[in-house]
Scaffold this motif. Structure first.
Motif, PDB file in Angstrom:
ATOM      1  N   VAL A  64       0.776  -1.034   0.041  1.00 53.65           N
ATOM      2  CA  VAL A  64      -0.510  -0.176   0.401  1.00 53.65           C
ATOM      3  C   VAL A  64       0.776   1.279  -0.194  1.00 53.65           C
ATOM      4  O   VAL A  64       1.773   0.612   0.943  1.00 53.65           O
ATOM      5  CB  VAL A  64      -0.660   0.226   1.298  1.00 53.65           C
ATOM      6  N   VAL A  65       0.507   2.258  -1.039  1.00 53.67           N
ATOM      7  CA  VAL A  65       1.316   2.951  -1.021  1.00 53.67           C
ATOM      8  C   VAL A  65       0.155   4.319  -0.319  1.00 53.67           C
ATOM      9  O   VAL A  65      -0.671   4.529  -0.836  1.00 53.67           O
ATOM     10  CB  VAL A  65       1.414   4.176  -2.782  1.00 53.67           C
ATOM     11  N   SER A  93      -2.049  -1.508  -3.662  1.00 55.90           N
ATOM     12  CA  SER A  93      -3.050   0.212  -3.670  1.00 55.90           C
ATOM     13  C   SER A  93      -2.626   1.297  -2.863  1.00 55.90           C
ATOM     14  O   SER A  93      -1.174   1.611  -2.430  1.00 55.90           O
ATOM     15  CB  SER A  93      -3.527  -0.365  -1.883  1.00 55.90           C
ATOM     16  N   PHE A  94      -2.983   2.201  -3.701  1.00 55.97           N
ATOM     17  CA  PHE A  94      -2.928   3.779  -3.756  1.00 55.97           C
ATOM     18  C   PHE A  94      -3.627   4.510  -3.099  1.00 55.97           C
ATOM     19  O   PHE A  94      -5.225   3.681  -3.053  1.00 55.97           O
ATOM     20  CB  PHE A  94      -2.605   4.250  -5.061  1.00 55.97           C
ATOM     21  N   TYR A  95      -3.467   4.520  -2.061  1.00 56.60           N
ATOM     22  CA  TYR A  95      -4.572   5.560  -1.258  1.00 56.60           C
ATOM     23  C   TYR A  95      -4.296   6.914  -0.933  1.00 56.60           C
ATOM     24  O   TYR A  95      -3.446   7.665  -0.183  1.00 56.60           O
ATOM     25  CB  TYR A  95      -4.507   4.807   0.309  1.00 56.60           C
ATOM     26  N   GLN A 148       2.719 -13.139 -14.420  1.00 51.83           N
ATOM     27  CA  GLN A 148       2.846 -11.622 -13.436  1.00 51.83           C
ATOM     28  C   GLN A 148       2.082 -10.844 -13.889  1.00 51.83           C
ATOM     29  O   GLN A 148       2.144 -10.131 -14.234  1.00 51.83           O
ATOM     30  CB  GLN A 148       4.609 -11.799 -12.397  1.00 51.83           C
ATOM     31  N   LYS A 149       0.951 -11.141 -12.476  1.00 50.43           N
ATOM     32  CA  LYS A 149      -0.005  -9.510 -12.726  1.00 50.43           C
ATOM     33  C   LYS A 149       0.298  -8.668 -11.455  1.00 50.43           C
ATOM     34  O   LYS A 149       0.504  -9.720 -10.104  1.00 50.43           O
ATOM     35  CB  LYS A 149      -1.814 -10.496 -12.867  1.00 50.43           C
ATOM     36  N   LEU A 150      -0.566  -8.019 -11.361  1.00 52.77           N
ATOM     37  CA  LEU A 150      -0.989  -7.348 -10.354  1.00 52.77           C
ATOM     38  C   LEU A 150      -2.262  -6.199 -10.132  1.00 52.77           C
ATOM     39  O   LEU A 150      -2.765  -6.172 -11.813  1.00 52.77           O
ATOM     40  CB  LEU A 150       0.608  -5.293 -10.425  1.00 52.77           C
ATOM     41  N   HIS A 151      -3.001  -5.978  -9.652  1.00 53.72           N
ATOM     42  CA  HIS A 151      -4.184  -5.830  -9.166  1.00 53.72           C
ATOM     43  C   HIS A 151      -3.977  -4.464  -8.633  1.00 53.72           C
ATOM     44  O   HIS A 151      -2.623  -4.754  -7.261  1.00 53.72           O
ATOM     45  CB  HIS A 151      -4.713  -6.840  -8.084  1.00 53.72           C
TER      46      HIS A 151
END
Length: 258
Positions: A64-65, A93-95, A148-151
């Protein structure tokens, strides 16, 4: 007397071996850090990260960033996302508690497109994003299939405390209408509904950007085992900064309350 001398000698020997082992561990850690700091990253960043993370004891599956009070640098956030793919991180996840990132997520999409030269096949957008379902194909790079996948997920304050308020209102309405009994409302039901809403694993590592060390209200029910590290700024973040943070996380011993 002989037995006591034997015990003292054995204890001193044990302490000496332990001290040597500690010094060896410190030296290995320092050597890795110095090697990283003085490494001239002239090679491809993706390959550099892929090889270097193999030296770490562990790598988070969900990062998380937390932007904090900083202005948003979409290009730098896009770089971090691409580095996560290279490091084998499955979720990012960007917050932004102000909600600016969520309002302008097309800017992040554009920055990611520029960083990856339009090849966004490795990225899966979360269901909370406007681009959800847009790209979910198998990725390729120079003709080589990448598994490789990035959600990617984008959250704001409304997804934290706001989500709890909405859930509480929904449960109350269900109880009033007789769909559920008030006696059946417990923590397990709440956890299940919250997890179903987010559909992402709890983050293992969160990077807090800026001088203030605060979660800024980030999804409080999902940070039970999260390690928080502070990043002075996400602006102009370099590959070495990213890897040093992953190295620090790799050394963290999580005792889960023990």
């Amino acid at each position: 007397m002989t037995f006591s001398l034997y015990r003292v000698t054995w204890t001193l020997l044990h302490m000496l071996i332990s001290a040597l082992h500690f010094i060896e561990c410190v030296w290995i850690s320092v050597r890795k850090k110095l090697d990283l700091l003085h490494k001239k990253c002239t090679e491809d960043e993706y390959d550099f990260i892929s090889r270097y993370v193999k030296l770490f004891d562990k790598v988070p599956s969900h990062l998380v960033v937390i932007v904090g009070n900083e202005s948003i640098s979409y290009r730098d956030l896009a770089n971090v996302a691409v580095w996560c793919i290279a490091a084998g991180i499955s979720f990012i996840s960007f917050y932004d508690h102000h909600g600016n990132l969520k309002k302008n997520e097309t800017e992040l999409f554009r920055a990611l497109s520029e960083v990856t030269k339009g090849h966004l096949d490795n990225i899966i957008w979360g269901k909370k994003t406007k681009t959800h379902g847009l790209i979910k194909r198998n990725g390729t790079k120079n003709g080589v299939i990448s598994t490789q996948k990035l959600h990617v997920n984008i959250f704001s304050l409304s997804d934290g405390k706001g989500a709890l308020v909405q859930l509480a209102r929904s449960i109350c309405q269900s109880a009033i209408s007789g769909q559920i009994k008030s006696a059946d409302i417990n923590q397990d039901i709440i956890d299940t509904k919250l997890q179903a809403e987010m559909d992402i694993p709890d983050p293992e590592l969160a990077l807090i950007c800026g001088d203030v060390c605060s979660t800024y209200g980030f999804l409080p029910w999902q940070i039970r085992v999260t390690e928080f590290l502070q990043l002075q700024s996400h602006h102009n973040i370099q590959v070495k900064d990213f890897l040093l943070l992953l190295m620090r996380y790799g050394k963290c011993a999580q005792r889960f309350g023990k």
